[in-house]
Design a protein around this motif. Structure first.
Motif, PDB file in Angstrom:
ATOM      1  N   GLU A 267      30.859 -26.522 -12.320  1.00  0.00           N
ATOM      2  CA  GLU A 267      29.776 -26.456 -13.309  1.00  0.00           C
ATOM      3  C   GLU A 267      28.439 -26.833 -12.674  1.00  0.00           C
ATOM      4  OE1 GLU A 267      30.826 -28.974 -16.572  1.00  0.00           O
ATOM      5  OE2 GLU A 267      32.448 -27.652 -17.218  1.00  0.00           O
ATOM      6  N   GLU A 268      28.430 -27.912 -11.911  1.00  0.00           N
ATOM      7  CA  GLU A 268      27.203 -28.361 -11.245  1.00  0.00           C
ATOM      8  C   GLU A 268      26.689 -27.280 -10.283  1.00  0.00           C
ATOM      9  OE1 GLU A 268      24.284 -31.395 -10.219  1.00  0.00           O
ATOM     10  OE2 GLU A 268      25.721 -31.279 -11.851  1.00  0.00           O
ATOM     11  N   TYR A 269      27.585 -26.664  -9.549  1.00  0.00           N
ATOM     12  CA  TYR A 269      27.212 -25.615  -8.606  1.00  0.00           C
ATOM     13  C   TYR A 269      26.612 -24.412  -9.365  1.00  0.00           C
ATOM     14  CZ  TYR A 269      27.669 -21.802  -5.274  1.00  0.00           C
ATOM     15  OH  TYR A 269      27.420 -20.722  -4.475  1.00  0.00           O
ATOM     16  N   ASN A 270      27.254 -24.014 -10.458  1.00  0.00           N
ATOM     17  CA  ASN A 270      26.772 -22.863 -11.236  1.00  0.00           C
ATOM     18  C   ASN A 270      25.400 -23.147 -11.855  1.00  0.00           C
ATOM     19  OD1 ASN A 270      28.898 -21.130 -10.771  1.00  0.00           O
ATOM     20  ND2 ASN A 270      30.060 -21.862 -12.511  1.00  0.00           N
ATOM     21  N   LEU A 271      25.163 -24.367 -12.276  1.00  0.00           N
ATOM     22  CA  LEU A 271      23.882 -24.708 -12.913  1.00  0.00           C
ATOM     23  C   LEU A 271      22.722 -24.772 -11.933  1.00  0.00           C
ATOM     24  CD1 LEU A 271      24.841 -27.464 -15.475  1.00  0.00           C
ATOM     25  CD2 LEU A 271      23.954 -25.196 -15.973  1.00  0.00           C
ATOM     26  N   HIS A 272      22.972 -25.311 -10.728  1.00  0.00           N
ATOM     27  CA  HIS A 272      21.863 -25.631  -9.837  1.00  0.00           C
ATOM     28  C   HIS A 272      21.791 -24.853  -8.531  1.00  0.00           C
ATOM     29  CE1 HIS A 272      20.789 -28.902 -12.464  1.00  0.00           C
ATOM     30  NE2 HIS A 272      22.050 -29.288 -12.471  1.00  0.00           N
TER      31      HIS A 272
END
Length: 76
Positions: A69-74
């Motif tokens: 999720e963190e990778y997809n967001l940022h």
């Protein structure tokens, strides 16, 4: 217009620090480490993001989800 979903391959690799009592996994996308998951015995799971930020998860699966999720967001 909506963006199309891209297929991204995520590798989960064990590191050299793995023992019977300690588990450490790296999540890798396109040869870049995007996060680590660490766990002592059956204790809490610690998630370390690429930025160095740490968080606790209930399970290894939840930790993997948080990193993705963190990778997809940022990062995409």
């Amino acid at each position: 217009m909506a963006k199309r979903n891209k297929q991204i391959e995520v590798e989960i690799n064990e590191t050299a620090k793995n023992t019977k009592e300690y588990t450490e996994l790296e999540l890798v996308v396109r040869k870049k480490v995007i996060g680590k998951i660490m766990q002592n015995n059956d204790g809490p799971v610690t998630v370390e993001f690429k930025t160095g930020k740490k968080r606790t998860a209930r399970s290894v699966d939840e930790g993997i989800q948080l990193i993705i999720e963190e990778y997809n967001l940022h990062d995409e």
